[in-house]
Design an enzyme around this catalytic site. Structure first.
Site, PDB file in Angstrom:
ATOM      1  N   ASP A  13       0.804  -1.226   0.000  1.00  8.55           N
ATOM      2  CA  ASP A  13       0.000   0.000   0.000  1.00  8.55           C
ATOM      3  C   ASP A  13       0.837   1.276   0.000  1.00  8.55           C
ATOM      4  OD1 ASP A  13      -2.293  -1.600   0.117  1.00  8.55           O
ATOM      5  OD2 ASP A  13      -2.242  -1.637   2.315  1.00  8.55           O
ATOM      6  N   GLU A  14       1.993   1.212  -0.606  1.00  5.65           N
ATOM      7  CA  GLU A  14       2.893   2.371  -0.602  1.00  5.65           C
ATOM      8  C   GLU A  14       2.434   3.446  -1.588  1.00  5.65           C
ATOM      9  OE1 GLU A  14       3.811  -0.754  -1.193  1.00  5.65           O
ATOM     10  OE2 GLU A  14       5.328  -1.376   0.263  1.00  5.65           O
ATOM     11  N   GLY A  15       1.502   3.076  -2.474  1.00  5.59           N
ATOM     12  CA  GLY A  15       1.081   4.006  -3.534  1.00  5.59           C
ATOM     13  C   GLY A  15       1.673   3.562  -4.879  1.00  5.59           C
ATOM     14  N   LYS A  16       1.860   2.255  -5.019  1.00  6.69           N
ATOM     15  CA  LYS A  16       2.464   1.714  -6.252  1.00  6.69           C
ATOM     16  C   LYS A  16       1.650   2.088  -7.492  1.00  6.69           C
ATOM     17  CE  LYS A  16       2.251  -2.412  -4.363  1.00  6.69           C
ATOM     18  NZ  LYS A  16       1.947  -2.099  -2.964  1.00  6.69           N
ATOM     19  N   GLY A  40      -4.759  -4.308  -3.605  1.00  3.30           N
ATOM     20  CA  GLY A  40      -5.735  -3.230  -3.791  1.00  3.30           C
ATOM     21  C   GLY A  40      -4.958  -2.024  -4.274  1.00  3.30           C
ATOM     22  N   HIS A  41      -5.062  -1.716  -5.537  1.00  2.00           N
ATOM     23  CA  HIS A  41      -4.262  -0.647  -6.133  1.00  2.00           C
ATOM     24  C   HIS A  41      -5.165   0.489  -6.587  1.00  2.00           C
ATOM     25  CE1 HIS A  41      -0.716  -3.558  -7.175  1.00  2.00           C
ATOM     26  NE2 HIS A  41      -1.000  -3.508  -5.894  1.00  2.00           N
ATOM     27  N   THR A  42      -4.933   1.669  -6.060  1.00  3.28           N
ATOM     28  CA  THR A  42      -5.833   2.795  -6.318  1.00  3.28           C
ATOM     29  C   THR A  42      -5.228   3.815  -7.272  1.00  3.28           C
ATOM     30  OG1 THR A  42      -6.299   2.570  -3.969  1.00  3.28           O
ATOM     31  CG2 THR A  42      -7.348   4.424  -5.111  1.00  3.28           C
ATOM     32  N   THR A 129      -5.994 -11.560   3.708  1.00  2.00           N
ATOM     33  CA  THR A 129      -7.131 -10.850   3.110  1.00  2.00           C
ATOM     34  C   THR A 129      -8.306 -11.799   2.846  1.00  2.00           C
ATOM     35  OG1 THR A 129      -6.252 -11.251   0.899  1.00  2.00           O
ATOM     36  CG2 THR A 129      -5.633  -9.166   1.940  1.00  2.00           C
ATOM     37  N   GLN A 224       1.743  -6.068  -3.230  1.00  2.00           N
ATOM     38  CA  GLN A 224       2.241  -6.213  -1.860  1.00  2.00           C
ATOM     39  C   GLN A 224       3.555  -5.419  -1.702  1.00  2.00           C
ATOM     40  OE1 GLN A 224       1.019  -9.470  -3.431  1.00  2.00           O
ATOM     41  NE2 GLN A 224      -0.834  -8.512  -2.727  1.00  2.00           N
ATOM     42  N   THR A 300      -8.715  -3.365  -0.306  1.00  2.00           N
ATOM     43  CA  THR A 300      -9.330  -4.666  -0.557  1.00  2.00           C
ATOM     44  C   THR A 300     -10.299  -5.057   0.545  1.00  2.00           C
ATOM     45  OG1 THR A 300      -7.376  -5.348  -1.762  1.00  2.00           O
ATOM     46  CG2 THR A 300      -8.786  -7.120  -0.977  1.00  2.00           C
ATOM     47  N   THR A 301      -9.917  -4.810   1.802  1.00  2.00           N
ATOM     48  CA  THR A 301     -10.737  -5.308   2.913  1.00  2.00           C
ATOM     49  C   THR A 301     -11.380  -4.195   3.738  1.00  2.00           C
ATOM     50  OG1 THR A 301      -8.782  -5.304   4.314  1.00  2.00           O
ATOM     51  CG2 THR A 301      -9.292  -7.375   3.185  1.00  2.00           C
ATOM     52  N   GLY A 415      -0.067  13.954  -3.107  1.00  2.00           N
ATOM     53  CA  GLY A 415      -1.521  13.772  -3.100  1.00  2.00           C
ATOM     54  C   GLY A 415      -1.870  12.611  -4.014  1.00  2.00           C
TER      55      GLY A 415
HETATM   56  P1  GDP Z   1      -0.794   0.382  -3.590  1.00  2.00           P
HETATM   57  O1  GDP Z   1      -1.392  -0.906  -3.120  1.00  2.00           O
HETATM   58  O2  GDP Z   1       0.666   0.462  -3.276  1.00  2.00           O
HETATM   59  O3  GDP Z   1      -1.083   0.686  -5.020  1.00  2.00           O
HETATM   60  O4  GDP Z   1      -1.459   1.523  -2.704  1.00  2.00           O
HETATM   61  P2  GDP Z   1      -3.025   1.663  -2.298  1.00  2.00           P
HETATM   62  O5  GDP Z   1      -3.774   2.124  -3.485  1.00  2.00           O
HETATM   63  O6  GDP Z   1      -3.504   0.446  -1.608  1.00  2.00           O
HETATM   64  O7  GDP Z   1      -2.937   2.753  -1.173  1.00  2.00           O
HETATM   65  C1  GDP Z   1      -2.412   4.019  -1.392  1.00  2.00           C
HETATM   66  C2  GDP Z   1      -3.512   5.062  -1.118  1.00  2.00           C
HETATM   67  O8  GDP Z   1      -2.919   6.334  -1.001  1.00  2.00           O
HETATM   68  C3  GDP Z   1      -4.507   5.172  -2.254  1.00  2.00           C
HETATM   69  O9  GDP Z   1      -5.761   5.534  -1.710  1.00  2.00           O
HETATM   70  C4  GDP Z   1      -3.940   6.311  -3.101  1.00  2.00           C
HETATM   71  O10 GDP Z   1      -4.964   7.002  -3.840  1.00  2.00           O
HETATM   72  C5  GDP Z   1      -3.384   7.202  -2.037  1.00  2.00           C
HETATM   73  N1  GDP Z   1      -2.203   7.994  -2.418  1.00  2.00           N
HETATM   74  C6  GDP Z   1      -1.195   7.677  -3.269  1.00  2.00           C
HETATM   75  N2  GDP Z   1      -0.255   8.643  -3.240  1.00  2.00           N
HETATM   76  C7  GDP Z   1      -0.679   9.577  -2.368  1.00  2.00           C
HETATM   77  C8  GDP Z   1      -0.125  10.784  -1.860  1.00  2.00           C
HETATM   78  O11 GDP Z   1       0.969  11.223  -2.223  1.00  2.00           O
HETATM   79  N3  GDP Z   1      -0.854  11.462  -0.911  1.00  2.00           N
HETATM   80  C9  GDP Z   1      -2.073  10.999  -0.469  1.00  2.00           C
HETATM   81  N4  GDP Z   1      -2.712  11.734   0.452  1.00  2.00           N
HETATM   82  N5  GDP Z   1      -2.614   9.871  -0.922  1.00  2.00           N
HETATM   83  C10 GDP Z   1      -1.920   9.161  -1.837  1.00  2.00           C
HETATM   84  P1  IMO Z   2      -1.052  -4.177  -2.197  1.00  6.74           P
HETATM   85  O1  IMO Z   2      -0.649  -4.748  -3.541  1.00  6.74           O
HETATM   86  C1  IMO Z   2      -0.967  -4.579   2.133  1.00  6.74           C
HETATM   87  C2  IMO Z   2      -1.139  -8.637   3.766  1.00  6.74           C
HETATM   88  C3  IMO Z   2      -2.389  -9.071   4.504  1.00  6.74           C
HETATM   89  C4  IMO Z   2      -1.794 -10.070   5.487  1.00  6.74           C
HETATM   90  C5  IMO Z   2      -0.702 -10.737   4.667  1.00  6.74           C
HETATM   91  C6  IMO Z   2      -1.118 -12.052   4.031  1.00  6.74           C
HETATM   92  O2  IMO Z   2      -2.335  -3.444  -2.225  1.00  6.74           O
HETATM   93  O3  IMO Z   2       0.077  -3.422  -1.594  1.00  6.74           O
HETATM   94  P2  IMO Z   2      -2.702 -12.716   2.003  1.00  6.74           P
HETATM   95  O4  IMO Z   2      -4.126 -12.406   1.736  1.00  6.74           O
HETATM   96  O5  IMO Z   2      -1.766 -12.259   0.955  1.00  6.74           O
HETATM   97  O6  IMO Z   2      -2.478 -14.155   2.362  1.00  6.74           O
HETATM   98  O7  IMO Z   2      -2.356 -11.893   3.342  1.00  6.74           O
HETATM   99  O8  IMO Z   2      -0.349  -9.818   3.639  1.00  6.74           O
HETATM  100  N1  IMO Z   2      -1.373  -8.116   2.395  1.00  6.74           N
HETATM  101  C7  IMO Z   2      -1.267  -6.834   2.050  1.00  6.74           C
HETATM  102  N2  IMO Z   2      -1.024  -5.733   2.801  1.00  6.74           N
HETATM  103  N3  IMO Z   2      -1.115  -4.458   0.810  1.00  6.74           N
HETATM  104  C8  IMO Z   2      -1.344  -5.544   0.038  1.00  6.74           C
HETATM  105  O9  IMO Z   2      -1.357  -5.491  -1.311  1.00  6.74           O
HETATM  106  C9  IMO Z   2      -1.470  -6.808   0.657  1.00  6.74           C
HETATM  107  N4  IMO Z   2      -1.721  -8.056   0.212  1.00  6.74           N
HETATM  108  C10 IMO Z   2      -1.638  -8.861   1.288  1.00  6.74           C
HETATM  109  O10 IMO Z   2      -2.995  -7.984   5.160  1.00  6.74           O
HETATM  110  O11 IMO Z   2      -1.167  -9.390   6.557  1.00  6.74           O
HETATM  111 MG    MG Z   3      -2.908  -1.546  -1.789  1.00  2.00          MG
END
Ligand code: GDP
Ligand code: IMO
Ligand code: MG
Length: 433
Positions: A13-16, A40-42, A129, A224, A300-301, A415
């Site tokens: 969830d780093e913002g990939k 879960g990629h946003t 998840t 991940q 995702t969850t 942002g």
């Molecule tokens: P991913 O799984 O690494 O693609 O990241 P996620 O989509 O799960 O979570 C990142 C969240 O942060 C999403 O809701 C993005 O829209 C949001 N986001 C990404 N970059 C930024 C940022 O620089 N600032 C803020 N406030 N939100 C961001």
């Molecule tokens: P993105 O691609 C953050 C975590 C789950 C749990 C562990 C194992 O959005 O960064 P799993 O369902 O894979 O067996 O769960 O890994 N996890 C994540 N945490 N971002 C994700 O994906 C994740 N996918 C799995 O919360 O701790």
């Molecule tokens: Mg994510």
């Protein structure tokens, strides 16, 4: 033509997806290489917010070919649901989205077993998840899995494969005193989607090779993060795939020579969803502030993400494992406006200072963060176009991370929207493409 790999440097969830989306105009192909619907990629663009789980997020650009690579485990029903939403929102997919015939199928029994392991079998829950990822990869490595190629078979042969799988896994369910799944129901569900999904399924290793030979530029979208990697992460509190750069090769069929850019994505702080050690976790007011400001709830969850300060020990480890050529630092806006920010530079364990990332979970659980504190900066001061215009203290924070990680921070995200991105030209030029 070489490829770019995007890998999460922390616990996901780093913002990939934001970075994939930002760089996609300079690429022709986007490939997911591991994981499945646990991701879960946003992406936030002019048309709103899009949440991707299995379909690579770069698909929003009409010129892009999207591929679900052989390293993935795919829930075909969830794939079709995700596809439907995209089509309803006007994204034209025809002829430019492919699924690897060698990717494995997440079966309904996998989801049931995933949840059962979490609630009844494991000593301590991982916080999975619940998408069936672990059991699907177990079957793959146990050589009992079903590949997506099964959908290309005639109905009778597809039925036979589904039967073998359901009968085998029903034995596990029976052992755990769970009701068995009805073969009739599962088989008819699979038969019903066969025609809908089969035309997406191809030999992607071959297609990727052809695209590469045509000089197409490839984006590899990691899911991940490094610290959730099955080998290098905080085992057993990890996912079941190779989330590091290495996974981008095995999960696609590309060779090391094909990759010339490896971009590590790091949040300006740290989050973790699910269980497992997290030395810089903040359980008090600051943690809540980060969660609310960063909207840290799982894509995702919907689970609240645990939040904490940036962890240099863990991040140096992920730089080392991936050999990142550059870094994108996201969510700078979330820590802007705080009176001070902290960076964990070492761990302390029973009076001993550790600067290496411990492999042993028993050690990791005892690690306390050692912090360096830096002065904060104003919330509105980061609404600028270039690094040089950022407030002095924000630049100091970024430069300190850069210096300690030994990798250039080329992108700074302020942002969720595409436009809220600062590119440091000197570090990243597109002239190679
Ligand atoms: P991913 O799984 O690494 O693609 O990241 P996620 O989509 O799960 O979570 C990142 C969240 O942060 C999403 O809701 C993005 O829209 C949001 N986001 C990404 N970059 C930024 C940022 O620089 N600032 C803020 N406030 N939100 C961001
Ligand atoms: P993105 O691609 C953050 C975590 C789950 C749990 C562990 C194992 O959005 O960064 P799993 O369902 O894979 O067996 O769960 O890994 N996890 C994540 N945490 N971002 C994700 O994906 C994740 N996918 C799995 O919360 O701790
Ligand atoms: Mg994510």
């Amino acid at each position: 033509m070489p490829a770019t790999v995007i890998v999460g440097g922390q616990w996901g969830d780093e913002g990939k997806a934001k970075v994939v989306d930002y760089l996609m105009p300079h690429h022709d192909v986007v490939i997911r290489f591991q994981g499945g619907a646990n991701a879960g990629h946003t992406v936030v663009n002019d048309d709103g917010r899009f949440a991707f789980h299995q379909i690579p997020s770069g698909i929003l650009y009409p010129h892009v070919t999207g591929i679900l690579g052989n390293g993935m485990v795919i829930d075909p029903f969830a794939f079709l649901d995700e596809l439907k939403v995209l089509i309803e929102r006007g994204i034209e997919i025809d002829g430019r989205l492919f699924i690897s015939s060698a990717a494995h199928v997440v079966m309904p029994t996998h989801r049931i077993l995933d949840n059962l392991y979490e609630t009844d079998i494991r000593e301590e829950s991982i916080g999975s998840t619940g998408k069936g990822i672990g059991p699907a990869y177990s079957d793959k490595y146990d050589r009992r899995g079903m590949r997506m190629a099964a959908f290309l078979l005639d109905k009778e042969n597809l039925f036979n494969l589904v039967r073998i799988h359901v009968e085998q896994n029903n034995k596990f369910l029976e052992y755990f005193k769970m009701p068995p799944l009805s073969l009739k129901k599962v088989a008819s569900d699979f038969a019903n989607i066969k025609d809908l999904i089969s035309h997406f399924i191809v030999d992607t290793q071959d297609i990727i090779y052809e695209l590469k030979m045509k000089g197409k530029r490839i984006m590899l979208e990691g899911a991940q993060g490094t610290l959730l990697d099955i080998d290098h992460g905080t085992y057993p509190f990890v996912t079941s795939s190779s989330c590091c750069v290495g996974g981008a090769l095995t999960g696609t069929g590309l060779s090391p020579k094909d990759i010339d850019r490896t971009i590590g994505i790091y949040k300006s702080y740290t989050t973790r969803v699910g269980n497992g050690p997290f030395p810089t976790e903040l359980t008090g007011e600051v943690g809540t502030t980060l969660r609310e400001r960063g909207k840290e709830y799982g894509t995702t969850t919907g689970r609240p993400r645990r939040c904490g300060w940036f962890d240099l020990v863990a991040s140096k480890y992920s730089v080392r494992l991936n050999g990142f050529s550059e870094i994108a630092l996201t969510k700078l806006d979330v820590i802007s406006g705080l009176p001070a920010v902290k960076i964990c530079t070492a761990y302390s364990m029973n009076g001993e200072t550790l600067t290496r990332f411990p492999q042993e979970l028993s050690v990791f659980h005892k690690c306390e963060p050692v912090y360096e504190e830096l002065p904060g900066w104003g919330e509105d001061e980061i609404r600028v176009d270039s690094f040089d215009e950022l407030p002095k203290n924000a630049r100091r924070y970024i430069e300190l991370l850069e210096e300690r990680l030994g990798v250039k921070i080329s992108f700074i995200s302020t942002g969720p929207a595409r436009g809220e991105t600062i590119v440091r030209e000197a570090a990243y030029s597109f002239d190679k493409q």
